[in-house]
Design a protein around this motif. Structure first.
Motif, PDB file in Angstrom:
ATOM      1  N   UNK A 206       0.805  -1.221   0.000  1.00  0.00           N
ATOM      2  CA  UNK A 206       0.000   0.000   0.000  1.00  0.00           C
ATOM      3  C   UNK A 206       0.837   1.271   0.000  1.00  0.00           C
ATOM      4  N   UNK A 207       2.145   1.143   0.180  1.00  0.00           N
ATOM      5  CA  UNK A 207       3.030   2.309   0.110  1.00  0.00           C
ATOM      6  C   UNK A 207       3.584   2.542  -1.290  1.00  0.00           C
ATOM      7  N   UNK A 208       3.329   1.625  -2.220  1.00  0.00           N
ATOM      8  CA  UNK A 208       3.884   1.760  -3.565  1.00  0.00           C
ATOM      9  C   UNK A 208       3.131   2.823  -4.352  1.00  0.00           C
ATOM     10  N   UNK A 209       3.834   3.608  -5.158  1.00  0.00           N
ATOM     11  CA  UNK A 209       3.160   4.649  -5.953  1.00  0.00           C
ATOM     12  C   UNK A 209       2.332   4.035  -7.074  1.00  0.00           C
ATOM     13  N   UNK A 210       1.122   4.546  -7.245  1.00  0.00           N
ATOM     14  CA  UNK A 210       0.228   4.011  -8.281  1.00  0.00           C
ATOM     15  C   UNK A 210       0.643   4.439  -9.676  1.00  0.00           C
ATOM     16  N   UNK A 211       1.448   5.511  -9.775  1.00  0.00           N
ATOM     17  CA  UNK A 211       1.829   5.993 -11.112  1.00  0.00           C
ATOM     18  C   UNK A 211       2.622   4.946 -11.883  1.00  0.00           C
TER      19      UNK A 211
END
Length: 318
Positions: A206-211
């Motif tokens: 959940x800390x990973x960037x969605x971009x």
């Protein structure tokens, strides 16, 4: 051009020096404050964990008996020499390593799958997360007793189910057979502790960037390739922490083996072996030596895992 003496400073240089000294003093105050806040915790850890550990190490070098530790005589490395020539200790070491390896590998793989599912935008995701944590919330002793009933060769639901669907021809005494007892314990530990691994991995996901994932989707990159080339390298630090935590916990496992197997030599871990010598045989010195070697084994495996993790992280950053 205006000359300046060596001892003189311009207004800008003076302000920079004053500002730097102020920042330095603030940093020192913050460090002192942090140490003061940490001091009670450090003292509590030394009293609760440090002193018993040092006491155990010391007793390992004595011939102390239960109820007579004050009169114990120093005998050097005699207990450790006996341990290294004791087949039962090597059997317990082998059982502990097999149990920890199988449990951690299975829990990591299953935890990864569960975390990926819980991280997806699915209906009822909150209820799924709460349900997954139920096995982890149950105390280990209760879980072991519950699974002991389920493994019962005559009345257990496991045999009833497996015989009913045709996998088994007859009920199996899971905890009485050395060939199945260890793997039965691994199954219980995987059932109970996989939610812990899933929770830690989910927090990392959940800390990973969605971009990054949106760009991969636009470029048409296959999801499997995205997982191995993007997701896994990014969550590897958190994954290594989770693996180390679980490995430490699995190596010192006691309650599950003791409740399920009742001290069966075929499934006795190092913790069970140390307890048997301390309590059943009342040999405090020998049991303390076994506990000391267990601590050293855990320390060695921790150093290996940390070294491997740093090497992988260094390779990923190149």
């Amino acid at each position: 051009m205006t000359a300046t003496t060596p001892g003189s400073l311009t207004g800008a240089e003076s302000r920079n020096r004053v500002g730097g000294e102020t920042v330095g003093r603030l940093e020192q105050r913050r460090r002192r404050a942090a140490l003061l806040f940490l001091l009670p915790t450090v003292v509590a850890l030394l009293l609760v964990a440090g002193w018993p550990l040092l006491r155990t190490v010391y007793l390992g070098f004595t011939d102390a008996r239960l109820g007579g530790t004050e009169e114990a005589a120093f005998i050097g490395f005699t207990n450790f020499g006996y341990l290294l020539t004791d087949p039962a200790w090597w059997q317990a070491t082998w059982v502990t390593l097999k149990f920890a390896s199988a449990s951690v590998v299975l829990e990591t793989l299953l935890g990864m799958v569960i975390a990926l599912v819980l991280n997806a935008h699915l209906p009822g995701r909150g209820l799924m997360r709460a349900a997954v944590l139920v096995p982890w919330a149950i105390p280990t002793v209760i879980s072991a007793q519950m699974w002991g009933w389920m493994y019962h060769d005559l009345y257990g639901v496991v045999n009833t189910l497996l015989v009913g669907i045709g996998i088994l021809d007859a009920p199996v005494a899971w905890m009485a057979d050395p060939d199945t007892a260890l793997w039965a314990m691994v199954a219980v530990d995987v059932w109970k502790t996989t939610p812990f691994m899933a929770l830690l991995i989910l927090a990392a996901l959940q800390t990973l960037p969605t971009e990054i994932y949106e760009a991969a989707r636009v470029d048409g990159v296959h999801p499997v390739r995205v997982f191995f080339r993007v997701t896994l390298p990014l969550i590897r630090p958190a994954l290594m922490v989770a693996i180390i935590f679980r490995a430490l916990d699995a190596l010192r496992m006691f309650d599950l083996a003791y409740v399920l197997a009742g001290g069966n030599p075929a499934t006795a871990t190092l913790s069970v072996y140390a307890r048997q010598n301390l309590v059943d045989f009342q040999d405090v010195g020998y049991g303390s030596a076994a506990s000391t070697l267990l601590v050293l084994l855990i320390l060695l495996i921790t150093i290996i895992l940390l070294t491997v993790g740093r090497v992988r992280l260094a390779a990923d950053t190149r």
